[in-house]
Design a protein around this motif. Sequence first.
Motif, PDB file in Angstrom:
ATOM      1  N   GLY A   1       0.803  -1.217   0.000  1.00 56.10           N
ATOM      2  CA  GLY A   1       0.000   0.000   0.000  1.00 56.10           C
ATOM      3  C   GLY A   1       0.830   1.257   0.000  1.00 56.10           C
ATOM      4  O   GLY A   1       1.657   1.462  -0.871  1.00 56.10           O
ATOM      5  N   PHE A   2       0.587   2.113   1.023  1.00 53.22           N
ATOM      6  CA  PHE A   2       1.122   3.473   1.038  1.00 53.22           C
ATOM      7  C   PHE A   2       0.745   4.163  -0.274  1.00 53.22           C
ATOM      8  O   PHE A   2       1.554   4.849  -0.914  1.00 53.22           O
ATOM      9  CB  PHE A   2       2.649   3.470   1.229  1.00 53.22           C
ATOM     10  CG  PHE A   2       3.079   3.227   2.653  1.00 53.22           C
ATOM     11  CD1 PHE A   2       2.859   4.191   3.629  1.00 53.22           C
ATOM     12  CD2 PHE A   2       3.706   2.040   3.010  1.00 53.22           C
ATOM     13  CE1 PHE A   2       3.265   3.967   4.953  1.00 53.22           C
ATOM     14  CE2 PHE A   2       4.107   1.808   4.323  1.00 53.22           C
ATOM     15  CZ  PHE A   2       3.884   2.769   5.294  1.00 53.22           C
ATOM     16  N   TYR A   3      -0.528   3.962  -0.657  1.00 53.72           N
ATOM     17  CA  TYR A   3      -1.001   4.448  -1.956  1.00 53.72           C
ATOM     18  C   TYR A   3      -0.846   5.958  -2.107  1.00 53.72           C
ATOM     19  O   TYR A   3      -0.408   6.448  -3.150  1.00 53.72           O
ATOM     20  CB  TYR A   3      -2.475   4.067  -2.159  1.00 53.72           C
ATOM     21  CG  TYR A   3      -2.743   2.587  -2.161  1.00 53.72           C
ATOM     22  CD1 TYR A   3      -2.123   1.749  -3.095  1.00 53.72           C
ATOM     23  CD2 TYR A   3      -3.612   2.015  -1.250  1.00 53.72           C
ATOM     24  CE1 TYR A   3      -2.370   0.391  -3.110  1.00 53.72           C
ATOM     25  CE2 TYR A   3      -3.865   0.645  -1.260  1.00 53.72           C
ATOM     26  CZ  TYR A   3      -3.241  -0.156  -2.184  1.00 53.72           C
ATOM     27  OH  TYR A   3      -3.481  -1.502  -2.198  1.00 53.72           O
ATOM     28  N   LYS A   4      -1.224   6.714  -1.069  1.00 55.82           N
ATOM     29  CA  LYS A   4      -1.174   8.172  -1.156  1.00 55.82           C
ATOM     30  C   LYS A   4       0.263   8.654  -1.324  1.00 55.82           C
ATOM     31  O   LYS A   4       0.548   9.492  -2.186  1.00 55.82           O
ATOM     32  CB  LYS A   4      -1.791   8.787   0.106  1.00 55.82           C
ATOM     33  CG  LYS A   4      -1.755  10.315   0.140  1.00 55.82           C
ATOM     34  CD  LYS A   4      -2.513  10.857   1.344  1.00 55.82           C
ATOM     35  CE  LYS A   4      -1.791  10.567   2.641  1.00 55.82           C
ATOM     36  NZ  LYS A   4      -0.565  11.407   2.811  1.00 55.82           N
ATOM     37  N   HIS A   5       1.156   8.123  -0.528  1.00 56.17           N
ATOM     38  CA  HIS A   5       2.557   8.530  -0.595  1.00 56.17           C
ATOM     39  C   HIS A   5       3.147   8.229  -1.980  1.00 56.17           C
ATOM     40  O   HIS A   5       3.874   9.054  -2.561  1.00 56.17           O
ATOM     41  CB  HIS A   5       3.382   7.793   0.465  1.00 56.17           C
ATOM     42  CG  HIS A   5       3.003   8.117   1.866  1.00 56.17           C
ATOM     43  ND1 HIS A   5       1.869   7.621   2.469  1.00 56.17           N
ATOM     44  CD2 HIS A   5       3.622   8.901   2.810  1.00 56.17           C
ATOM     45  CE1 HIS A   5       1.801   8.073   3.713  1.00 56.17           C
ATOM     46  NE2 HIS A   5       2.841   8.840   3.945  1.00 56.17           N
ATOM     47  N   TRP A   6       2.822   7.032  -2.479  1.00 55.54           N
ATOM     48  CA  TRP A   6       3.364   6.631  -3.781  1.00 55.54           C
ATOM     49  C   TRP A   6       2.832   7.529  -4.900  1.00 55.54           C
ATOM     50  O   TRP A   6       3.592   7.976  -5.769  1.00 55.54           O
ATOM     51  CB  TRP A   6       3.033   5.169  -4.060  1.00 55.54           C
ATOM     52  CG  TRP A   6       3.594   4.657  -5.352  1.00 55.54           C
ATOM     53  CD1 TRP A   6       2.925   4.500  -6.537  1.00 55.54           C
ATOM     54  CD2 TRP A   6       4.949   4.260  -5.619  1.00 55.54           C
ATOM     55  NE1 TRP A   6       3.767   4.021  -7.512  1.00 55.54           N
ATOM     56  CE2 TRP A   6       5.008   3.859  -6.977  1.00 55.54           C
ATOM     57  CE3 TRP A   6       6.102   4.198  -4.840  1.00 55.54           C
ATOM     58  CZ2 TRP A   6       6.196   3.407  -7.565  1.00 55.54           C
ATOM     59  CZ3 TRP A   6       7.275   3.731  -5.425  1.00 55.54           C
ATOM     60  CH2 TRP A   6       7.320   3.352  -6.773  1.00 55.54           C
ATOM     61  N   LYS A   7       1.545   7.814  -4.859  1.00 55.62           N
ATOM     62  CA  LYS A   7       0.935   8.651  -5.901  1.00 55.62           C
ATOM     63  C   LYS A   7       1.505  10.062  -5.876  1.00 55.62           C
ATOM     64  O   LYS A   7       1.816  10.649  -6.926  1.00 55.62           O
ATOM     65  CB  LYS A   7      -0.582   8.690  -5.725  1.00 55.62           C
ATOM     66  CG  LYS A   7      -1.310   9.429  -6.841  1.00 55.62           C
ATOM     67  CD  LYS A   7      -2.815   9.342  -6.649  1.00 55.62           C
ATOM     68  CE  LYS A   7      -3.543  10.062  -7.781  1.00 55.62           C
ATOM     69  NZ  LYS A   7      -5.020   9.980  -7.613  1.00 55.62           N
ATOM     70  N   GLU A   8       1.674  10.601  -4.691  1.00 54.58           N
ATOM     71  CA  GLU A   8       2.194  11.962  -4.567  1.00 54.58           C
ATOM     72  C   GLU A   8       3.642  12.063  -5.034  1.00 54.58           C
ATOM     73  O   GLU A   8       4.059  13.091  -5.578  1.00 54.58           O
ATOM     74  CB  GLU A   8       2.083  12.435  -3.111  1.00 54.58           C
ATOM     75  CG  GLU A   8       0.649  12.703  -2.672  1.00 54.58           C
ATOM     76  CD  GLU A   8       0.544  13.031  -1.198  1.00 54.58           C
ATOM     77  OE1 GLU A   8       1.585  12.907  -0.476  1.00 54.58           O
ATOM     78  OE2 GLU A   8      -0.562  13.405  -0.743  1.00 54.58           O
ATOM     79  N   ALA A   9       4.405  10.998  -4.846  1.00 55.06           N
ATOM     80  CA  ALA A   9       5.811  11.017  -5.247  1.00 55.06           C
ATOM     81  C   ALA A   9       5.968  11.024  -6.766  1.00 55.06           C
ATOM     82  O   ALA A   9       6.944  11.575  -7.297  1.00 55.06           O
ATOM     83  CB  ALA A   9       6.537   9.814  -4.654  1.00 55.06           C
ATOM     84  N   ALA A  10       5.015  10.418  -7.470  1.00 55.64           N
ATOM     85  CA  ALA A  10       5.001  10.393  -8.944  1.00 55.64           C
ATOM     86  C   ALA A  10       6.330   9.938  -9.540  1.00 55.64           C
ATOM     87  O   ALA A  10       6.859  10.544 -10.482  1.00 55.64           O
ATOM     88  CB  ALA A  10       4.616  11.777  -9.485  1.00 55.64           C
ATOM     89  N   LEU A  11       6.879   8.875  -8.996  1.00 53.35           N
ATOM     90  CA  LEU A  11       8.125   8.339  -9.534  1.00 53.35           C
ATOM     91  C   LEU A  11       7.883   7.733 -10.923  1.00 53.35           C
ATOM     92  O   LEU A  11       6.797   7.221 -11.193  1.00 53.35           O
ATOM     93  CB  LEU A  11       8.696   7.261  -8.600  1.00 53.35           C
ATOM     94  CG  LEU A  11       9.068   7.694  -7.178  1.00 53.35           C
ATOM     95  CD1 LEU A  11       9.619   6.511  -6.405  1.00 53.35           C
ATOM     96  CD2 LEU A  11      10.069   8.822  -7.204  1.00 53.35           C
ATOM     97  N   PRO A  12       8.878   7.777 -11.784  1.00 52.98           N
ATOM     98  CA  PRO A  12       8.714   7.231 -13.146  1.00 52.98           C
ATOM     99  C   PRO A  12       8.830   5.701 -13.169  1.00 52.98           C
ATOM    100  O   PRO A  12       9.661   5.123 -13.886  1.00 52.98           O
ATOM    101  CB  PRO A  12       9.852   7.905 -13.918  1.00 52.98           C
ATOM    102  CG  PRO A  12      10.922   8.109 -12.899  1.00 52.98           C
ATOM    103  CD  PRO A  12      10.190   8.439 -11.615  1.00 52.98           C
ATOM    104  N   ILE A  13       8.008   5.056 -12.337  1.00 50.30           N
ATOM    105  CA  ILE A  13       7.962   3.597 -12.259  1.00 50.30           C
ATOM    106  C   ILE A  13       6.508   3.194 -12.419  1.00 50.30           C
ATOM    107  O   ILE A  13       5.642   3.687 -11.677  1.00 50.30           O
ATOM    108  CB  ILE A  13       8.540   3.093 -10.918  1.00 50.30           C
ATOM    109  CG1 ILE A  13      10.018   3.475 -10.797  1.00 50.30           C
ATOM    110  CG2 ILE A  13       8.362   1.576 -10.785  1.00 50.30           C
ATOM    111  CD1 ILE A  13      10.624   3.174  -9.432  1.00 50.30           C
TER     112      ILE A  13
END
Length: 446
Positions: free
Chosen positions: A227-239
């Motif tokens: 998870g950590f969906y919000k953190h991941w989405k906000e980071a917007a890494l090119p992965i």
Amino acid sequence: MQTIETDIVVVGGGPAGINAAIAAGRSGARTMIIERYGFLGGMSTIALVYPWMTYHTMDGKQVIAGIAQEIIDRLMALNASPGHVRDTCGFVSTITPYDPEIYKVLVLDMLREAGVKVLLHSFVDDVTVKNDRIESVRLTTKSGKIDVKAKMFIDTSGDADVAYLAGAPILKGRDEDQLTQPMTMKFRMRGVDLAKVKQYMIEHPEEFYKKTPIDELDQLPLTAVQGFYKHWKEAALPINRDQVLFFTGPGEDEVLVNTTRVQGLDGTRVEDLTEAEELGRKQVLMVADFMVKHLPGFEKASISQVGAQIGIRETRRLDGVYSLQISDVTEGRRFEDCIARSGYPIDIHDPKNKGVTAAWIAGDGAYDIPYRCLLAKGVSNLLAGGRCISTSHEALATTRLSPSCMATGQAAGTAAGMAVKRGVSPHELNVKDLQQQLRQDGVLLD
């Protein structure tokens, strides 16, 4: 050129190959296992595929045992595994952590006990076939070329290398475009405050996988986080992925991160594999930096290990006598020639997009793997085990998991040993006799 003669050759020293060689060696047949790295374990050690999942159905019924369970029992006796524990991301019922360094040594001991000859640092680059039989495999080694002749060959290379070089029919990727599931460079981090991670999960359940047993977390050891969906989405890494996934251990402050994703490259093409290694390692640094800066509990964490090579989910596989289909899995189909069972669901990491396609198993939560999936077409003395058995692209998404590979490996090794003893091809073997032997050896087929 040096020549070695034996009864059974196992190519590939991953979980499937190890279990195949142990089973073959215990049958009394002269057995050799060939591995290109300097240690055994395949993706479990080379690429840090951790933990093993799963030996059980979603209801907690054990369906994989035999040599696979013997390995766990011996690891537990060495304090190198807690055994089967609850999966706290809820994707499966249980997962099985283990210490890969102790596993590397333990399986060498078990192979020696079974009388198996181990040959490391050896790469199969050619196969000699006469009529419909493999006569030998050629190895490239530091000490020159070696020709290994045998009566039976087991392909547990993960990439169907022997089958491909022998000219047996093979498949790759999905039917419509041959694209495969993405590769992942896995890595470990130390210095993680797992108590803080767990507390955050309890306070923010909406940020984690829907099956996460949030209400039970205060009573369970944290083993997996998705998870950590919000953190991941906000980071917007090119992965091209939509979440963070990691597993705890083996150390108390340690996690194994399974989050990088390299898509669109072919793990059997050396140029693609080279590019994948570079991309994967760059993604590791990117993901680790993100986790330290943004995830609660990772403030003091740092990278402690990166895989020796990128993890490969899918390349070539056998187009065998029967190919397991997705409906066979999801309907929990039974087969008269069952040689292994599995309770792991369909788990397809999308070859192009961000998500993972999952589908669960009906009935009692397990499906059968038929013996015919291990048999090559057109090559009478070749068996497959592990990731390169005969399946569809979709069904591979469950059979590729390590415990399932261990089970098909043991079946292949047992069948090869029986075939040598009886002087028949694996195709001619009486499946009822094979099943009886597997049951005697602790395999769960019912």
